[in-house]
Design a protein around this motif. Structure first.
Motif, PDB file in Angstrom:
ATOM      1  N   PRO A  50       0.851  -1.193   0.000  1.00 53.01           N
ATOM      2  CA  PRO A  50       0.000   0.000   0.000  1.00 53.01           C
ATOM      3  C   PRO A  50       0.893   1.252   0.000  1.00 53.01           C
ATOM      4  CG  PRO A  50      -0.336  -1.336   2.000  1.00 53.01           C
ATOM      5  CD  PRO A  50       0.825  -1.888   1.272  1.00 53.01           C
ATOM      6  N   VAL A  51       0.651   2.148  -0.959  1.00 51.98           N
ATOM      7  CA  VAL A  51       1.525   3.308  -1.165  1.00 51.98           C
ATOM      8  C   VAL A  51       0.734   4.603  -1.025  1.00 51.98           C
ATOM      9  CG1 VAL A  51       3.101   4.442  -2.796  1.00 51.98           C
ATOM     10  CG2 VAL A  51       2.916   1.937  -2.772  1.00 51.98           C
ATOM     11  N   LYS A  52       1.308   5.563  -0.323  1.00 50.74           N
ATOM     12  CA  LYS A  52       0.757   6.918  -0.228  1.00 50.74           C
ATOM     13  C   LYS A  52       1.462   7.760  -1.278  1.00 50.74           C
ATOM     14  CE  LYS A  52      -1.782   9.987   1.907  1.00 50.74           C
ATOM     15  NZ  LYS A  52      -3.217   9.923   1.686  1.00 50.74           N
ATOM     16  N   LEU A  53       0.669   8.424  -2.120  1.00 48.91           N
ATOM     17  CA  LEU A  53       1.187   9.264  -3.206  1.00 48.91           C
ATOM     18  C   LEU A  53       0.373  10.539  -3.293  1.00 48.91           C
ATOM     19  CD1 LEU A  53       1.230   6.624  -6.075  1.00 48.91           C
ATOM     20  CD2 LEU A  53       3.242   7.649  -5.077  1.00 48.91           C
ATOM     21  N   PRO A  54       1.000  11.646  -3.663  1.00 45.79           N
ATOM     22  CA  PRO A  54       0.201  12.842  -3.927  1.00 45.79           C
ATOM     23  C   PRO A  54      -0.542  12.688  -5.254  1.00 45.79           C
ATOM     24  CG  PRO A  54       2.527  13.300  -4.311  1.00 45.79           C
ATOM     25  CD  PRO A  54       2.433  11.898  -3.765  1.00 45.79           C
ATOM     26  N   PRO A  55      -1.652  13.382  -5.439  1.00 51.63           N
ATOM     27  CA  PRO A  55      -2.357  13.323  -6.720  1.00 51.63           C
ATOM     28  C   PRO A  55      -1.447  13.822  -7.841  1.00 51.63           C
ATOM     29  CG  PRO A  55      -3.622  14.547  -5.070  1.00 51.63           C
ATOM     30  CD  PRO A  55      -2.284  14.270  -4.485  1.00 51.63           C
ATOM     31  N   GLY A  56      -1.707  13.325  -9.041  1.00 55.46           N
ATOM     32  CA  GLY A  56      -0.960  13.779 -10.205  1.00 55.46           C
ATOM     33  C   GLY A  56      -0.296  12.636 -10.937  1.00 55.46           C
ATOM     34  N   SER A  57       0.574  12.999 -11.866  1.00 59.77           N
ATOM     35  CA  SER A  57       1.270  12.047 -12.711  1.00 59.77           C
ATOM     36  C   SER A  57       2.502  11.506 -11.995  1.00 59.77           C
ATOM     37  CB  SER A  57       1.682  12.728 -14.017  1.00 59.77           C
ATOM     38  OG  SER A  57       2.387  11.831 -14.833  1.00 59.77           O
ATOM     39  N   HIS A  58       2.723  10.201 -12.143  1.00 58.81           N
ATOM     40  CA  HIS A  58       3.865   9.545 -11.509  1.00 58.81           C
ATOM     41  C   HIS A  58       4.530   8.595 -12.493  1.00 58.81           C
ATOM     42  CE1 HIS A  58       2.787  11.010  -7.505  1.00 58.81           C
ATOM     43  NE2 HIS A  58       1.531  10.787  -7.879  1.00 58.81           N
ATOM     44  N   GLU A  59       5.793   8.269 -12.206  1.00 53.63           N
ATOM     45  CA  GLU A  59       6.545   7.312 -13.005  1.00 53.63           C
ATOM     46  C   GLU A  59       6.935   6.131 -12.130  1.00 53.63           C
ATOM     47  OE1 GLU A  59       8.769  10.538 -15.906  1.00 53.63           O
ATOM     48  OE2 GLU A  59       9.948   9.336 -14.523  1.00 53.63           O
ATOM     49  N   VAL A  60       6.636   4.931 -12.589  1.00 52.98           N
ATOM     50  CA  VAL A  60       7.050   3.722 -11.890  1.00 52.98           C
ATOM     51  C   VAL A  60       8.161   3.069 -12.707  1.00 52.98           C
ATOM     52  CG1 VAL A  60       5.297   2.230 -12.960  1.00 52.98           C
ATOM     53  CG2 VAL A  60       6.322   1.578 -10.785  1.00 52.98           C
ATOM     54  N   THR A  61       9.197   2.646 -12.012  1.00 51.38           N
ATOM     55  CA  THR A  61      10.285   1.895 -12.630  1.00 51.38           C
ATOM     56  C   THR A  61      10.447   0.615 -11.846  1.00 51.38           C
ATOM     57  OG1 THR A  61      11.410   3.924 -13.311  1.00 51.38           O
ATOM     58  CG2 THR A  61      12.732   1.913 -13.246  1.00 51.38           C
ATOM     59  N   ALA A  62      10.420  -0.514 -12.549  1.00 44.76           N
ATOM     60  CA  ALA A  62      10.589  -1.813 -11.902  1.00 44.76           C
ATOM     61  C   ALA A  62      11.681  -2.575 -12.633  1.00 44.76           C
ATOM     62  CB  ALA A  62       9.285  -2.597 -11.921  1.00 44.76           C
ATOM     63  N   THR A  63      12.530  -3.247 -11.871  1.00 45.41           N
ATOM     64  CA  THR A  63      13.615  -4.045 -12.442  1.00 45.41           C
ATOM     65  C   THR A  63      13.744  -5.347 -11.656  1.00 45.41           C
ATOM     66  OG1 THR A  63      15.258  -2.997 -11.012  1.00 45.41           O
ATOM     67  CG2 THR A  63      14.928  -2.007 -13.189  1.00 45.41           C
ATOM     68  N   SER A  64      14.378  -6.326 -12.293  1.00 42.75           N
ATOM     69  CA  SER A  64      14.689  -7.583 -11.610  1.00 42.75           C
ATOM     70  C   SER A  64      16.177  -7.859 -11.782  1.00 42.75           C
ATOM     71  CB  SER A  64      13.887  -8.745 -12.199  1.00 42.75           C
ATOM     72  OG  SER A  64      14.401  -9.078 -13.472  1.00 42.75           O
ATOM     73  N   GLN A  65      16.709  -8.768 -10.960  1.00 43.25           N
ATOM     74  CA  GLN A  65      18.128  -9.094 -11.087  1.00 43.25           C
ATOM     75  C   GLN A  65      18.408  -9.872 -12.361  1.00 43.25           C
ATOM     76  OE1 GLN A  65      16.288 -11.193  -9.146  1.00 43.25           O
ATOM     77  NE2 GLN A  65      17.198 -13.210  -9.240  1.00 43.25           N
ATOM     78  N   THR A  66      17.365 -10.325 -13.062  1.00 42.76           N
ATOM     79  CA  THR A  66      17.556 -11.046 -14.323  1.00 42.76           C
ATOM     80  C   THR A  66      17.605 -10.109 -15.524  1.00 42.76           C
ATOM     81  OG1 THR A  66      15.188 -11.344 -14.669  1.00 42.76           O
ATOM     82  CG2 THR A  66      16.346 -13.070 -13.411  1.00 42.76           C
ATOM     83  N   GLY A  67      17.435  -8.807 -15.291  1.00 46.39           N
ATOM     84  CA  GLY A  67      17.498  -7.836 -16.385  1.00 46.39           C
ATOM     85  C   GLY A  67      16.149  -7.377 -16.903  1.00 46.39           C
ATOM     86  N   ALA A  68      15.059  -7.960 -16.423  1.00 45.53           N
ATOM     87  CA  ALA A  68      13.730  -7.498 -16.843  1.00 45.53           C
ATOM     88  C   ALA A  68      13.494  -6.104 -16.272  1.00 45.53           C
ATOM     89  CB  ALA A  68      12.652  -8.453 -16.355  1.00 45.53           C
ATOM     90  N   ALA A  69      12.836  -5.254 -17.048  1.00 47.97           N
ATOM     91  CA  ALA A  69      12.576  -3.889 -16.588  1.00 47.97           C
ATOM     92  C   ALA A  69      11.339  -3.332 -17.277  1.00 47.97           C
ATOM     93  CB  ALA A  69      13.770  -2.995 -16.887  1.00 47.97           C
ATOM     94  N   THR A  70      10.673  -2.405 -16.580  1.00 44.82           N
ATOM     95  CA  THR A  70       9.585  -1.645 -17.178  1.00 44.82           C
ATOM     96  C   THR A  70       9.605  -0.253 -16.576  1.00 44.82           C
ATOM     97  OG1 THR A  70       7.247  -1.655 -17.787  1.00 44.82           O
ATOM     98  CG2 THR A  70       7.759  -2.314 -15.539  1.00 44.82           C
TER      99      THR A  70
END
Length: 172
Positions: free
Chosen positions: A111-131
């Motif tokens: 569960p994440v608290k965020l202010p309203p508006g546009s945000h960027e999510v970056t996710a990575t794994s140790q296998t090199g997968a990313a988004t």
């Protein structure tokens, strides 16, 4: 976006939803709190581009009932029975832990608290997968997101899928 990329994106979204349907198990995060802010003498979050008016404390893990974003993370790869996934929003690291596949029924809530508006999510794994994706949090209401780690058997193709909705994701 070409037709092949569009088809793959649609297939990932459908696969994420189908994996969620019928899943009986989900858990709360055992993730420790995010790292301290820069200047505290210990390692801090990665470089940030927070929304206007946001402070580092504006993006953090909170109790489920006050969260603006319910982020569900899972390892959906039988090829990699344990994978470490790191998730940052606007540069603030919120998740950095291993995820076990456990029959693909192990969705963990952050569960994440965020202010309203546009945000960027970056996710990575140790296998090199990313988004790297953008999403918007409204002035009122929540967002519900699913981040899944996947592999295509025999093809050495590992990837992370991202799906965000305005209504809760159905895990049954």
């Amino acid at each position: 976006m070409d037709a092949k990329t569009l088809a793959r994106t649609a297939a990932l979204a459908v696969a994420t939803l189908l994996a969620a349907v019928g899943c009986g198990g989900f858990a709360r995060s055992t993730n420790p709190p995010p790292p301290p802010a820069r200047g505290s003498g210990t390692a801090g979050p990665v470089e940030s581009r927070p929304p206007t008016g946001a402070t580092p404390a504006a993006i953090r893990l909170v109790d489920e009932d006050v969260a603006d974003l319910h982020l569900w993370v899972s390892n959906q790869s039988f090829e990699d029975d344990r994978v470490t996934v790191t998730v940052s929003i606007d540069g603030t690291r919120l998740v950095d832990q291993p995820f076990d596949v456990q029959g693909q029924h192990n969705w963990i809530l952050f569960p994440v608290k965020l202010p309203p508006g546009s945000h960027e999510v970056t996710a990575t794994s140790q296998t090199g997968a990313a988004t790297h994706e953008r999403f918007t949090v409204p002035e009122k209401g929540r967002r519900y997101a699913v981040l899944g780690y996947w592999s295509d058997p025999g093809r050495n193709d590992r990837h992370l899928s991202w799906l965000v909705r305005s209504r809760p994701v159905a895990f049954q």
